[in-house]
Design an enzyme around this catalytic site. Sequence first.
Site, PDB file in Angstrom:
ATOM      1  N   ARG A  18       0.199   3.465  11.442  1.00 22.69           N
ATOM      2  CA  ARG A  18       0.555   4.456  10.435  1.00 22.69           C
ATOM      3  C   ARG A  18       1.127   5.668  11.161  1.00 22.69           C
ATOM      4  O   ARG A  18       1.134   5.720  12.386  1.00 22.69           O
ATOM      5  CB  ARG A  18      -0.680   4.859   9.625  1.00 22.69           C
ATOM      6  CG  ARG A  18      -1.701   5.657  10.427  1.00 22.69           C
ATOM      7  CD  ARG A  18      -2.984   5.923   9.659  1.00 22.69           C
ATOM      8  NE  ARG A  18      -2.858   7.057   8.759  1.00 22.69           N
ATOM      9  CZ  ARG A  18      -3.900   7.797   8.375  1.00 22.69           C
ATOM     10  NH1 ARG A  18      -5.117   7.541   8.818  1.00 22.69           N
ATOM     11  NH2 ARG A  18      -3.734   8.793   7.547  1.00 22.69           N
ATOM     12  N   ARG A  19       1.608   6.635  10.384  1.00 25.88           N
ATOM     13  CA  ARG A  19       2.052   7.924  10.897  1.00 25.88           C
ATOM     14  C   ARG A  19       3.067   7.825  12.025  1.00 25.88           C
ATOM     15  O   ARG A  19       2.942   8.485  13.054  1.00 25.88           O
ATOM     16  CB  ARG A  19       0.851   8.724  11.411  1.00 25.88           C
ATOM     17  CG  ARG A  19      -0.100   9.130  10.315  1.00 25.88           C
ATOM     18  CD  ARG A  19      -1.252   9.916  10.850  1.00 25.88           C
ATOM     19  NE  ARG A  19      -1.855  10.709   9.789  1.00 25.88           N
ATOM     20  CZ  ARG A  19      -2.922  11.477   9.953  1.00 25.88           C
ATOM     21  NH1 ARG A  19      -3.501  11.558  11.122  1.00 25.88           N
ATOM     22  NH2 ARG A  19      -3.402  12.168   8.943  1.00 25.88           N
ATOM     23  N   TYR A  22     -14.112  12.770  -2.864  1.00 28.12           N
ATOM     24  CA  TYR A  22     -14.801  12.793  -4.153  1.00 28.12           C
ATOM     25  C   TYR A  22     -14.333  13.966  -5.000  1.00 28.12           C
ATOM     26  O   TYR A  22     -14.362  13.915  -6.230  1.00 28.12           O
ATOM     27  CB  TYR A  22     -16.321  12.763  -3.966  1.00 28.12           C
ATOM     28  CG  TYR A  22     -16.704  11.418  -3.433  1.00 28.12           C
ATOM     29  CD1 TYR A  22     -16.668  10.310  -4.277  1.00 28.12           C
ATOM     30  CD2 TYR A  22     -16.959  11.220  -2.096  1.00 28.12           C
ATOM     31  CE1 TYR A  22     -16.897   9.045  -3.788  1.00 28.12           C
ATOM     32  CE2 TYR A  22     -17.191   9.961  -1.598  1.00 28.12           C
ATOM     33  CZ  TYR A  22     -17.156   8.872  -2.449  1.00 28.12           C
ATOM     34  OH  TYR A  22     -17.361   7.624  -1.964  1.00 28.12           O
ATOM     35  N   HIS A  75     -14.660  13.687   4.173  1.00 30.42           N
ATOM     36  CA  HIS A  75     -15.121  12.636   3.276  1.00 30.42           C
ATOM     37  C   HIS A  75     -15.398  13.161   1.876  1.00 30.42           C
ATOM     38  O   HIS A  75     -14.855  12.640   0.918  1.00 30.42           O
ATOM     39  CB  HIS A  75     -16.285  11.812   3.813  1.00 30.42           C
ATOM     40  CG  HIS A  75     -16.578  10.719   2.842  1.00 30.42           C
ATOM     41  ND1 HIS A  75     -15.760   9.619   2.705  1.00 30.42           N
ATOM     42  CD2 HIS A  75     -17.479  10.629   1.851  1.00 30.42           C
ATOM     43  CE1 HIS A  75     -16.177   8.887   1.692  1.00 30.42           C
ATOM     44  NE2 HIS A  75     -17.215   9.485   1.159  1.00 30.42           N
ATOM     45  N   HIS A 100      -4.995   1.598   1.694  1.00 29.28           N
ATOM     46  CA  HIS A 100      -6.265   1.847   1.009  1.00 29.28           C
ATOM     47  C   HIS A 100      -6.212   3.115   0.154  1.00 29.28           C
ATOM     48  O   HIS A 100      -6.546   3.099  -1.022  1.00 29.28           O
ATOM     49  CB  HIS A 100      -7.400   1.960   2.038  1.00 29.28           C
ATOM     50  CG  HIS A 100      -8.617   2.635   1.501  1.00 29.28           C
ATOM     51  ND1 HIS A 100      -9.463   2.030   0.599  1.00 29.28           N
ATOM     52  CD2 HIS A 100      -9.124   3.866   1.712  1.00 29.28           C
ATOM     53  CE1 HIS A 100     -10.441   2.864   0.290  1.00 29.28           C
ATOM     54  NE2 HIS A 100     -10.256   3.987   0.946  1.00 29.28           N
ATOM     55  N   PHE A 101      -5.732   4.232   0.751  1.00 32.02           N
ATOM     56  CA  PHE A 101      -5.866   5.444  -0.065  1.00 32.02           C
ATOM     57  C   PHE A 101      -4.737   5.635  -1.081  1.00 32.02           C
ATOM     58  O   PHE A 101      -4.845   6.486  -1.947  1.00 32.02           O
ATOM     59  CB  PHE A 101      -6.158   6.705   0.767  1.00 32.02           C
ATOM     60  CG  PHE A 101      -5.144   7.076   1.793  1.00 32.02           C
ATOM     61  CD1 PHE A 101      -3.873   7.468   1.435  1.00 32.02           C
ATOM     62  CD2 PHE A 101      -5.490   7.066   3.144  1.00 32.02           C
ATOM     63  CE1 PHE A 101      -2.957   7.831   2.387  1.00 32.02           C
ATOM     64  CE2 PHE A 101      -4.567   7.436   4.100  1.00 32.02           C
ATOM     65  CZ  PHE A 101      -3.301   7.813   3.722  1.00 32.02           C
ATOM     66  N   HIS A 102      -3.684   4.829  -1.020  1.00 31.12           N
ATOM     67  CA  HIS A 102      -2.763   4.882  -2.156  1.00 31.12           C
ATOM     68  C   HIS A 102      -3.339   4.131  -3.355  1.00 31.12           C
ATOM     69  O   HIS A 102      -2.927   4.357  -4.489  1.00 31.12           O
ATOM     70  CB  HIS A 102      -1.376   4.347  -1.792  1.00 31.12           C
ATOM     71  CG  HIS A 102      -0.569   5.355  -1.017  1.00 31.12           C
ATOM     72  ND1 HIS A 102      -0.625   5.446   0.338  1.00 31.12           N
ATOM     73  CD2 HIS A 102       0.274   6.342  -1.421  1.00 31.12           C
ATOM     74  CE1 HIS A 102       0.155   6.436   0.749  1.00 31.12           C
ATOM     75  NE2 HIS A 102       0.711   6.997  -0.295  1.00 31.12           N
TER      76      HIS A 102
HETATM   77  C1  HEM Z   1       6.460   8.226  -4.644  1.00 27.89           C
HETATM   78  C2  HEM Z   1       5.219   7.964  -4.394  1.00 27.89           C
HETATM   79  C3  HEM Z   1       4.692   7.737  -3.001  1.00 27.89           C
HETATM   80  C4  HEM Z   1       5.275   7.097  -1.947  1.00 27.89           C
HETATM   81  C5  HEM Z   1       6.620   6.417  -1.929  1.00 27.89           C
HETATM   82  C6  HEM Z   1       4.367   7.188  -0.825  1.00 27.89           C
HETATM   83  C7  HEM Z   1       4.571   6.633   0.430  1.00 27.89           C
HETATM   84  C8  HEM Z   1       3.785   6.846   1.539  1.00 27.89           C
HETATM   85  C9  HEM Z   1       3.936   6.194   2.822  1.00 27.89           C
HETATM   86  C10 HEM Z   1       4.965   5.136   3.160  1.00 27.89           C
HETATM   87  C11 HEM Z   1       2.998   6.706   3.660  1.00 27.89           C
HETATM   88  C12 HEM Z   1       2.736   6.312   5.093  1.00 27.89           C
HETATM   89  C13 HEM Z   1       3.549   7.086   6.054  1.00 27.89           C
HETATM   90  C14 HEM Z   1       3.119   6.832   7.500  1.00 27.89           C
HETATM   91  O1  HEM Z   1       1.928   6.679   7.788  1.00 27.89           O
HETATM   92  O2  HEM Z   1       4.003   6.826   8.362  1.00 27.89           O
HETATM   93  C15 HEM Z   1       2.249   7.683   2.908  1.00 27.89           C
HETATM   94  C16 HEM Z   1       1.226   8.436   3.412  1.00 27.89           C
HETATM   95  C17 HEM Z   1       0.393   9.211   2.648  1.00 27.89           C
HETATM   96  N1  HEM Z   1       0.425   9.338   1.258  1.00 27.89           N
HETATM   97 FE1  HEM Z   1       1.830   8.619   0.023  1.00 27.89          FE
HETATM   98  N2  HEM Z   1       3.260   7.868  -1.224  1.00 27.89           N
HETATM   99  C18 HEM Z   1       3.402   8.214  -2.545  1.00 27.89           C
HETATM  100  C19 HEM Z   1       2.488   8.864  -3.352  1.00 27.89           C
HETATM  101  C20 HEM Z   1       1.312   9.397  -2.888  1.00 27.89           C
HETATM  102  C21 HEM Z   1       0.319  10.016  -3.728  1.00 27.89           C
HETATM  103  C22 HEM Z   1       0.388  10.155  -5.239  1.00 27.89           C
HETATM  104  C23 HEM Z   1      -0.657  10.465  -2.888  1.00 27.89           C
HETATM  105  C24 HEM Z   1      -1.937  11.191  -3.212  1.00 27.89           C
HETATM  106  C25 HEM Z   1      -2.237  11.751  -4.330  1.00 27.89           C
HETATM  107  C26 HEM Z   1      -0.267  10.141  -1.539  1.00 27.89           C
HETATM  108  C27 HEM Z   1      -0.974  10.475  -0.409  1.00 27.89           C
HETATM  109  C28 HEM Z   1      -0.621  10.157   0.872  1.00 27.89           C
HETATM  110  C29 HEM Z   1      -1.324  10.587   2.054  1.00 27.89           C
HETATM  111  C30 HEM Z   1      -2.561  11.492   2.093  1.00 27.89           C
HETATM  112  C31 HEM Z   1      -0.690  10.017   3.155  1.00 27.89           C
HETATM  113  C32 HEM Z   1      -1.093  10.127   4.621  1.00 27.89           C
HETATM  114  C33 HEM Z   1      -0.473  11.282   5.301  1.00 27.89           C
HETATM  115  C34 HEM Z   1      -0.926  11.296   6.739  1.00 27.89           C
HETATM  116  O3  HEM Z   1      -1.112  10.230   7.345  1.00 27.89           O
HETATM  117  O4  HEM Z   1      -1.134  12.408   7.235  1.00 27.89           O
HETATM  118  N3  HEM Z   1       0.932   9.475  -1.577  1.00 27.89           N
HETATM  119  N4  HEM Z   1       2.748   7.737   1.615  1.00 27.89           N
HETATM  120 CU   LIG Z   2     -14.827   8.741   3.981  1.00 29.52          CU
END
Ligand code: HEM
Ligand SMILES: [Cu+2]
Length: 616
Positions: A458-459, A248, A244, A395-397
């Site tokens: 997700r995932r 921050y 968590h 949420h986190f995007h």
């Molecule tokens: C081109 C830009 C981006 C695209 C197209 C994108 C797309 C996605 C998608 C579709 C997922 C979900 C995948 C799944 O759960 O199966 C994901 C997960 C995630 N994204 Fe992005 N994202 C982008 C940029 C970012 C940025 C800028 C961050 C953070 C600074 C970020 C952090 C994350 C994280 C932490 C996850 C979760 C990974 C996990 O579940 O272990 N993403 N993203």
């Molecule tokens: Cu939290």
Amino acid sequence: MSEAAVKSTDATTEDEGGIYLDQFPAEAKVIRSALYSSFLALALGGLFGIIQTLHRTDIYRFIDSETYYTVLTAHGVFLVITFTIFFLVGVFTWAVTTSLDRPVEDIRFTWLWYGLMSLGTVMAGGAILAGFTDATDISADVLFTFYAPMQAHPLFYAGLVIFVVGTWLAGADWFRSWWNWKQENPGERIPLPTFMVLTTMIMWYIATLGVATAILVFLLPWSLGLIDSVNPTLTRTLFWFFGHPVVYFWLMPAYMMWYVLLPKVSGGKLFSDPLARVVFVLFLLLSTPVGIHHQYLDPGISEGFKFIAMTNTMFLLLPSLLTAFTVVASMEHGARQRGGSGRLAWLKALPWRDPVFAGMALAGIMFAAGGFSGMINAGMNINYLVHNTLWVPGHFHLTVGTAVALTLMAATYWFMPQLTGRDLWNRSVALVQVVLWFVGMTFMTNAMHRAGLLGMPRRTAEPQYEGFEFQAGVGSVAELDAQIAIGGALLAISIVLFLTNVVLTAVAGKRSDLPDNSYADTLSGPEDSPLVLDNLKLWTAIALVLVVFAYSLPLLSIVERGGLFGPDVTAFPQHIQFVASMAVSVVGDSLATIDPVSSLAQFADTTIATLTGVIR
Ligand code: HEM
Ligand SMILES: [Cu+2]
């Protein structure tokens, strides 16, 4: 003091008021390296982002679904660890040197921590990327949350440790600067940017104790084969103890930019320095004792502890709302200085064509939306509805993916000229880039939230579940997938534009008159804030006490139930034991004469065989 540091001192005194590169040439070089490392991670992370988006929406597939986890792990780790934290150490170095108006104490030490962070990244990142080839047996498809029982190659854990040690030394560097400054400036208030850096780092030191323990005591020895098993609930809890507050840690550099840069680019002053200090102290105190709110659905932690975590979480809304108020008030002040008037018409007087301003303001708007979905995640009962669905990435995007990422990109447009002495290659492209990010994220996150409400997980590479239909109340699943893919594509284009601008600024930017390195003045300055706010020892002590209150009982009960190194092999899942004891009471003596462990296994075998028979 090293030679380089002495040189930069001279630079400061000679041309006060120049760009950062003139004031602190040696530091500018480290910061540049940190930012470039950060952008490299953004490039890689973005690439994996678009690959997984197209794959899971079934629009365009060229990887095996088995590879999806490698892609997702790389996406998560490169973006939320490497991209954000390398940027942070760059900006924090800028903040400390600029606001204390002194160079780092020893530039070799600064390079040392940068070097450690880079080495850690190469190790952990290398372990992840090695998962793409069969040439080695190295892989780390454990996602950025790296929970047991998923196991990574030791290289991954060792890399993370080295990276974190690098950040610890970075903090030591800044504390040392402050300490020496304090000896020379007794009785002076800590300048606001340095205050923000120090409070954030105290939070980071406390938070990383959890992840360091999880890795060094459990996960690394386990992946090295030194111990046989771990207690998954325990390592998960230690992860979230860190997991968590790390959000921050991502947010603080963005907050800092909103407080010290945004009012300035709006043409005004920061509304209140004391309020900004209160906000950072509140984050220090409140962000660690709440990690259990990520574990509402974890078995093995009692409801009572979860409930306490939930109430504590709700307190965290306070500093975020204070920030929203202060930042908007500062922007309004800026707009009115620029001739804006009216109740809302002042908004038009803001410099919307300046990519630095527009990027940060759009990021702030998205953060408000993210705050709302965050409140929903925080509620113990509604969390059950959205847990582990696509809602969560939605949420986190909004939060880290936009509030943080877009602010950092916008700030880059201010930093690049300061650090290179060259004007931004193209301002219009920069403006288009930040707007594209905003639009792309609007598509992608809106659809992700909605898909999550339908229960889409997700995932996973295969959310479509052959033969199973998600029921969409509004629109259709195909439409949601299309929105996610369109949004993702716009984001990918936005990243390309961003990187192009950075590279071309570095190699081909014009050398022109650049604004001096400075940050916003305040309407109400540090003299208006009570002295106690600067008492870092006091806040650290209170933060630690809160951690002890929040975590000692849950951790004790987890260890009591599951053992420090996990349940050993005889402790089967509860239901099997239950079935076994039923069996003993029915069959009685005939089994009692046999050795209990093998009879239990035998019994489980026959039961499972019978059950599968029935089901078939
Ligand atoms: C081109 C830009 C981006 C695209 C197209 C994108 C797309 C996605 C998608 C579709 C997922 C979900 C995948 C799944 O759960 O199966 C994901 C997960 C995630 N994204 Fe992005 N994202 C982008 C940029 C970012 C940025 C800028 C961050 C953070 C600074 C970020 C952090 C994350 C994280 C932490 C996850 C979760 C990974 C996990 O579940 O272990 N993403 N993203
Ligand atoms: Cu939290």
